[in-house]
Design an enzyme around this catalytic site. Structure first.
Site, PDB file in Angstrom:
ATOM      1  N   GLY A 205       0.812  -1.203   0.000  1.00  0.00           N
ATOM      2  CA  GLY A 205       0.000   0.000   0.000  1.00  0.00           C
ATOM      3  C   GLY A 205       0.846   1.254   0.000  1.00  0.00           C
ATOM      4  O   GLY A 205       2.005   1.244  -0.437  1.00  0.00           O
ATOM      5  N   ALA A 209       1.143   4.938   5.219  1.00  0.00           N
ATOM      6  CA  ALA A 209       0.569   3.835   5.999  1.00  0.00           C
ATOM      7  C   ALA A 209       1.611   2.771   6.278  1.00  0.00           C
ATOM      8  O   ALA A 209       1.650   2.187   7.376  1.00  0.00           O
ATOM      9  CB  ALA A 209      -0.626   3.241   5.251  1.00  0.00           C
ATOM     10  N   GLY A 210       2.471   2.510   5.301  1.00  0.00           N
ATOM     11  CA  GLY A 210       3.509   1.501   5.496  1.00  0.00           C
ATOM     12  C   GLY A 210       4.474   1.864   6.603  1.00  0.00           C
ATOM     13  O   GLY A 210       4.874   1.007   7.403  1.00  0.00           O
ATOM     14  N   GLU A 227       5.642  -3.408   0.659  1.00  0.00           N
ATOM     15  CA  GLU A 227       5.737  -2.960  -0.734  1.00  0.00           C
ATOM     16  C   GLU A 227       4.947  -1.672  -0.829  1.00  0.00           C
ATOM     17  O   GLU A 227       3.721  -1.684  -0.710  1.00  0.00           O
ATOM     18  CB  GLU A 227       5.206  -4.038  -1.677  1.00  0.00           C
ATOM     19  CG  GLU A 227       5.623  -3.809  -3.117  1.00  0.00           C
ATOM     20  CD  GLU A 227       4.562  -3.070  -3.899  1.00  0.00           C
ATOM     21  OE1 GLU A 227       4.625  -1.813  -3.923  1.00  0.00           O
ATOM     22  OE2 GLU A 227       3.680  -3.717  -4.457  1.00  0.00           O
TER      23      GLU A 227
END
Length: 510
Positions: A205, A209-210, A227
């Protein structure tokens, strides 16, 4: 998307007044019970012989294949991807699972040696409960890339899909053993990732957020596979020689799924002295293959973007590019509306399983006004005349706007291609393969395609993942399987085996 009365309702991006379906929001407090049940299931699932787990996954692949057409229509309606594209995604997920079932026994096998140095056993041990957080743009394959290897290795999985495309992937996940699904937003993700029984996290995503997920997992000492997208450069070396078919493949490398693909070709670097001819050939190819319209129309190759917010962001990006002196060249044609009947979208042959079919379907380039007022459609454009610091060039656009960037020499092209914090994919185009591979070795990318880009360059045997701010860890290939195991070692040094000599006084093991 709207959340009311504990439901996530998913609209059709092509027809926003149509609610495709809904899923129930998992209360954050309920996440605990879901994960605990997954932990209990792990005790049983991990004790199955590997052959038993793989037989169950093979059955999942068969069940997914049997549901391909129906799931493709559902996915097209909730995501806006052309229905042929959706069939291709689900078919590829089936192919991956079948490849996995063949490959896993050798990759996950334990090894043991018994020699003069002692006896050493190395076992591939599962982690336990894996949390898989997946995006909306390819929800089935990106879920299967986590479910398949995790389950094959003996883990169980709790899947958290994106609220922007939760329907088809939830149905698909129900075909897998050892798998639970939770729904919700950031709070649900935090509860899931932070749960003490979750031992590994896999996320595909956005970068913001990662980073948050990685930080939360790090506080619990949990390994993470990330990823996080890319801003992939496609570099055309001075000797590139592209046929009409090559240009058609290149166009779709940027505009498949309306450009909303992490590994899309997002920056085109072309020798300055060949840029004019390149643009002409590119525009002509787009007119042949790029057809924007309702994703249930089997002749359409590009649907709407996923949401009103995405459409507004992209139009603002296009307007900014023009203000900066850029020229936006419209691409492709627009298709007239065909049907409101989802069942009619299950058509054999038209559009194929890749969504790239385009021949003879009666496209109407003047149909765009109809779409512009009824869905989240963004006109595809090639943008000329931008500097490297323009937002469309410097950041990941994630939509159907692609800049063309002339260059004067290869070292300049390399430096400009690498001048990005993201490093997921790239491509090099040349009539000399050795020259292309040598240039590719200098690119800062986790996966570099040669004379193609995006899905046409993928392979089940090739590990995929990013460098720099595009994440770490790999999916596909043997490396993708090994992400979900850890080494568990049993060692009996020769000195201390029954009848062994013992360690000499003052010795240090080495």
């Amino acid at each position: 998307m709207s959340a009311a009365a504990g439901l996530i309702e998913r609209e059709n991006p092509a027809r926003p007044d149509e609610i495709v379906g809904a899923v129930r929001v998992t209360d954050p407090a309920e996440v605990d019970s879901v994960v605990r049940r997954a932990g209990e299931a792990f005790l049983e699932w991990s004790r199955l012989p590997p052959a038993g787990r793989l037989a169950a996954l093979a059955a999942s692949a068969d069940a997914l294949a049997a549901r391909k057409d129906a799931l493709a229509v559902l996915l097209a309606r909730e995501s806006g991807k052309p229905v042929g594209d959706c069939r291709g995604e689900i078919g590829f997920a089936v192919s991956y699972l079948r490849w996995l079932c063949e490959r896993a026994p050798g990759v996950l096998a334990s090894r043991e040696v018994d020699d003069g140095a002692g006896r050493l056993a190395v076992r591939r041990a599962p982690y336990g409960v894996v949390a898989a957080v997946t995006p909306w743009n390819a929800p089935v394959i990106l879920a299967v890339l986590k479910l398949g290897p995790a389950l094959a290795a003996g883990n169980t999985v709790v899947l958290k899909p994106s609220p922007l495309a939760p329907l088809a992937v939830t149905e698909a996940a129900g075909l897998f053993p050892g798998t639970s699904v939770v729904h919700g937003g950031p709070e649900t993700v935090r509860e899931l990732v932070g749960h003490p029984l979750v031992r590994k996290v896999a996320f595909t995503g956005g970068a913001a957020a990662g980073r948050e997920i990685a930080a939360a997992a790090g506080r619990g000492g949990k390994p993470v596979l990330l990823e996080l997208g890319g801003n992939d450069p496609a570099v055309f070396l001075p000797d590139f020689a592209l046929t009409e078919a090559d240009f058609e493949r290149l166009v779709m490398a940027s505009f498949a799924t309306s450009g909303q693909v992490c590994m899309a070709a997002k920056r085109l670097y072309v020798p300055r002295h060949r840029a004019g001819d390149f643009v002409d050939a590119y525009v002509a190819a787009a007119r042949r293959v790029l057809v924007t319209g309702d994703p249930l129309d089997p002749g359409v190759t590009m649907g709407p973007v996923v949401s009103a917010e995405a459409a507004r962001r992209l139009e603002a990006l296009a307007e900014d590019s023009v203000r900066r002196g850029g020229t936006a060249v419209p691409l492709g044609t627009w298709a007239a509306r065909r049907t409101r009947d989802p069942a009619a979208a299950i058509v054999s042959g038209r559009g194929g399983d890749s969504g790239y079919g385009h021949g003879g379907y009666g496209h109407d380039e003047y149909g765009r006004d109809e779409y512009a007022h009824s869905g989240y459609f963004v006109a595809p454009r090639l943008v000329l005349g931008l500097a490297d610091d323009a937002p469309l060039v410097a950041g990941e656009q994630f939509g159907p706007l692609v800049p063309l960037l002339p260059y004067d020499d290869e070292d300049e092209a390399l430096a400009r291609a690498n001048a990005c914090e993201l490093g997921l994919g790239a491509s090099v185009w040349s009539a000399d393969e050795e020259r292309a591979f040598a240039f590719a070795a200098r690119l800062e990318a986790g996966f570099t395609f040669v004379n193609t880009h995006n899905r046409t360059g993928m392979s089940l045997r090739a590990p995929f993942g990013g460098t720099k701010q595009s994440g770490y860890g790999r999916e596909y290939a043997d490396e993708g399987l090994l992400e979900y195991v850890q080494s568990a070692v049993v060692h009996a040094p020769a000195a201390f085996r029954p009848g062994g000599p013992g360690m000499p006084a003052g010795a240090y093991p080495g």
